[in-house]
Design an enzyme around this catalytic site. Structure first.
Site, PDB file in Angstrom:
ATOM      1  N   LYS A  54       0.834  -1.215   0.000  1.00 53.76           N
ATOM      2  CA  LYS A  54       0.000   0.000   0.000  1.00 53.76           C
ATOM      3  C   LYS A  54       0.859   1.251   0.000  1.00 53.76           C
ATOM      4  CE  LYS A  54      -4.303  -1.749   1.858  1.00 53.76           C
ATOM      5  NZ  LYS A  54      -5.311  -1.686   2.892  1.00 53.76           N
ATOM      6  N   LYS A  72      -3.718 -10.157  -6.907  1.00 54.17           N
ATOM      7  CA  LYS A  72      -5.044 -10.550  -6.416  1.00 54.17           C
ATOM      8  C   LYS A  72      -6.126  -9.583  -6.891  1.00 54.17           C
ATOM      9  CE  LYS A  72      -5.155  -7.999  -2.147  1.00 54.17           C
ATOM     10  NZ  LYS A  72      -5.789  -7.800  -0.889  1.00 54.17           N
ATOM     11  N   LYS A  97     -10.117  -4.365  -4.313  1.00 53.51           N
ATOM     12  CA  LYS A  97     -11.040  -3.215  -4.294  1.00 53.51           C
ATOM     13  C   LYS A  97     -10.398  -1.972  -4.863  1.00 53.51           C
ATOM     14  CE  LYS A  97     -12.508  -4.259   0.321  1.00 53.51           C
ATOM     15  NZ  LYS A  97     -12.175  -3.997   1.659  1.00 53.51           N
TER      16      LYS A  97
HETATM   17  P1  TYM Z   1     -10.268  -6.550   3.285  1.00 53.64           P
HETATM   18  O1  TYM Z   1     -11.360  -5.589   3.587  1.00 53.64           O
HETATM   19  O2  TYM Z   1      -9.171  -6.105   2.402  1.00 53.64           O
HETATM   20  O3  TYM Z   1     -10.869  -7.875   2.650  1.00 53.64           O
HETATM   21  C1  TYM Z   1     -11.954  -8.557   3.240  1.00 53.64           C
HETATM   22  C2  TYM Z   1     -11.800 -10.048   3.097  1.00 53.64           C
HETATM   23  O4  TYM Z   1     -11.761 -10.433   1.720  1.00 53.64           O
HETATM   24  C3  TYM Z   1     -10.618 -11.243   1.490  1.00 53.64           C
HETATM   25  N1  TYM Z   1     -10.122 -10.991   0.133  1.00 53.64           N
HETATM   26  C4  TYM Z   1      -9.886 -11.941  -0.771  1.00 53.64           C
HETATM   27  N2  TYM Z   1     -10.005 -13.281  -0.718  1.00 53.64           N
HETATM   28  C5  TYM Z   1      -9.678 -13.990  -1.840  1.00 53.64           C
HETATM   29  N3  TYM Z   1      -9.245 -13.401  -2.974  1.00 53.64           N
HETATM   30  C6  TYM Z   1      -9.107 -12.060  -3.070  1.00 53.64           C
HETATM   31  N4  TYM Z   1      -8.699 -11.488  -4.187  1.00 53.64           N
HETATM   32  C7  TYM Z   1      -9.439 -11.268  -1.933  1.00 53.64           C
HETATM   33  N5  TYM Z   1      -9.416  -9.931  -1.682  1.00 53.64           N
HETATM   34  C8  TYM Z   1      -9.837  -9.784  -0.409  1.00 53.64           C
HETATM   35  C9  TYM Z   1      -9.606 -10.779   2.532  1.00 53.64           C
HETATM   36  O5  TYM Z   1      -8.602 -11.743   2.747  1.00 53.64           O
HETATM   37  C10 TYM Z   1     -10.500 -10.572   3.725  1.00 53.64           C
HETATM   38  O6  TYM Z   1     -10.740 -11.790   4.384  1.00 53.64           O
HETATM   39  N6  TYM Z   1      -7.522  -6.375   7.428  1.00 53.64           N
HETATM   40  C11 TYM Z   1      -8.715  -6.938   6.851  1.00 53.64           C
HETATM   41  C12 TYM Z   1      -9.977  -6.606   7.604  1.00 53.64           C
HETATM   42  C13 TYM Z   1      -9.929  -6.924   9.058  1.00 53.64           C
HETATM   43  C14 TYM Z   1     -10.063  -8.212   9.634  1.00 53.64           C
HETATM   44  C15 TYM Z   1      -9.981  -8.001  11.040  1.00 53.64           C
HETATM   45  C16 TYM Z   1     -10.228  -9.477   9.092  1.00 53.64           C
HETATM   46  C17 TYM Z   1      -9.774  -6.023  10.069  1.00 53.64           C
HETATM   47  N7  TYM Z   1      -9.822  -6.661  11.282  1.00 53.64           N
HETATM   48  C18 TYM Z   1     -10.063  -9.061  11.927  1.00 53.64           C
HETATM   49  C19 TYM Z   1     -10.309 -10.553   9.996  1.00 53.64           C
HETATM   50  C20 TYM Z   1     -10.230 -10.339  11.392  1.00 53.64           C
HETATM   51  C21 TYM Z   1      -8.861  -6.391   5.428  1.00 53.64           C
HETATM   52  O7  TYM Z   1      -8.390  -5.350   5.119  1.00 53.64           O
HETATM   53  O8  TYM Z   1      -9.680  -7.126   4.640  1.00 53.64           O
END
Ligand code: TYM
Length: 358
Positions: free
Chosen positions: A113, A226, A229
């Site tokens: 990032k 990957k 968003k």
């Molecule tokens: P975030 O918001 O980027 O993504 C949310 C979830 O989607 C999954 N994900 C994917 N899985 C498969 N292929 C992809 N291309 C893909 N893109 C996103 C992410 O792995 C995630 O599970 N830090 C985390 C949010 C968070 C969190 C937590 C998660 C904050 N606190 C506590 C679990 C437990 C995040 O930014 O996810």
């Protein structure tokens, strides 16, 4: 009673896409009967990159609507907004005092990032960080990789510690996520073990929960990155809000590998990714898909894949419309009241262990 607990969350920071659904939410839906489930919209995480206030409010509710439309049942699970439980931020502060700069500099998502838009050389970057992180003279002299890191917000750097606090606050045993988050769960384990060793057994040590196929859905425009968003091109992802025509256009444009056969193989990463999406949405195993398209080409496969995506997305979008903002906010506030006592109890325990007067 005494079900094991799962916790997970998504940032309200952009269009949710098929990767979010297949990597995370689909598993939450599957696990919610078996586990005591807590799901959160992580708005405190979202502000680690610039956000427009009105958009943040909108997206916070929209992410919760996606949870509900996907089948997360608020009768079975607790759904809430992270900032409604201030214990998350408080615990993150305390964990900050045991986290090391070196732990966080290893987090590849931070580096990605921070480096966004910069065509840097990652191998060199890592070496330089370890060797020169305190060498300011060099850092501010030129547009080097370190310079970009130094310009990055402290919140973005510290973000995995807040994620650790989210997880540890609720005695979480399993964290269902995509592959990109596994490194953060490793850090969570490190911090929990470090705290337990220093102050006595306080935190449950959580484990990641991922699925072999869904954990890493790749970009349609580039199978080496990957689906994301925040991708620069809309041809990288299929948003859960894309209409039929957009889905068809994006799949038609999706990159494919050389050759014309439908083969599931690591040598054909673009096709493998498309077959994974096909398989996860249709519940047809990859090998079976190969058989179906024997003698057929990419065009047939892509047409069918677009139909499969549309037949998932259409009813999903219909369900999305059933939730108005007020109803969703009511669910989120009720969810916060359900988890508040758990968060308070854990934070009080942590404070006592550290030596705060309660
Ligand atoms: P975030 O918001 O980027 O993504 C949310 C979830 O989607 C999954 N994900 C994917 N899985 C498969 N292929 C992809 N291309 C893909 N893109 C996103 C992410 O792995 C995630 O599970 N830090 C985390 C949010 C968070 C969190 C937590 C998660 C904050 N606190 C506590 C679990 C437990 C995040 O930014 O996810």
């Amino acid at each position: 009673m005494n079900k094991k607990r799962i916790f997970s969350g998504i940032q309200p920071s952009g269009n949710l896409h098929l990767g979010n659904y297949l990597g995370a939410i689909k598993n939450w839906v599957k696990l919610q009967d078996e586990y005591d489930s807590i799901f959160c919209v992580v708005d405190l995480h979202a502000i680690t990159v610039p956000q427009d206030p009105e958009r943040l409010r909108r997206q916070t509710l929209d992410v919760a609507k996606v949870y509900l439309a996907s089948g997360i049942d608020p009768e079975k699970c607790s759904l809430f907004i992270q900032s409604h439980i201030s214990e998350h931020a408080e615990l993150a502060w305390m964990l900050n005092t045991i986290a090391k700069m070196q732990d966080l500099l290893k987090m590849s998502q931070f580096v990605d990032k921070a480096m966004k838009g910069f065509d840097g050389r990652r191998g060199v970057l890592k070496k330089k960080i370890e060797g020169q992180i305190i060498n300011r003279e060099v850092l501010f002299e030129e547009e080097t990789e370190q310079y970009l890191i130094y310009k990055t917000g402290v919140g973005l750097f510290d973000y995995p510690v807040l994620m650790a606090a989210d997880i540890l606050l609720y005695d979480t045993e399993l964290v269902p996520v995509g592959k990109d988050q596994v490194q953060h769960i490793e850090l969570t384990r490190t911090l929990a073990n470090r705290f337990n060793k220093k102050f006595g057994d306080t935190f449950v040590i959580p484990k990641p929960y991922t699925t072999e196929v869904g954990q890493n859905i790749m970009g349609l425009d580039d199978p080496t990155k990957k689906m994301s968003k925040s991708a620069a091109s809309e041809y990288n992802y299929i948003a859960l809000t894309d209409d039929k025509e957009t889905v068809k256009r994006k799949i038609k444009k999706a990159v494919t590998d050389s050759g014309s056969e439908i083969i599931y193989s690591n040598d054909k990463p673009a096709l493998k990714n498309l077959i994974n999406i096909y398989s996860l949405l249709s519940d047809i195993p990859a090998k079976e898909i190969e058989k179906r398209y024997k003698g057929k080409g990419y065009a047939d496969f892509k047409t069918d894949l677009a139909d499969i995506v549309v037949s998932f997305i259409r009813p999903f979008q219909e369900k999305l419309k059933e939730y108005d903002d007020e109803k969703v906010l009511e669910i989120l506030r009720a969810g916060a009241e359900k988890v508040r006592p758990l968060a308070k109890k854990k934070l009080d325990e942590v404070k006592k262990r550290i030596g705060f007067i309660i």
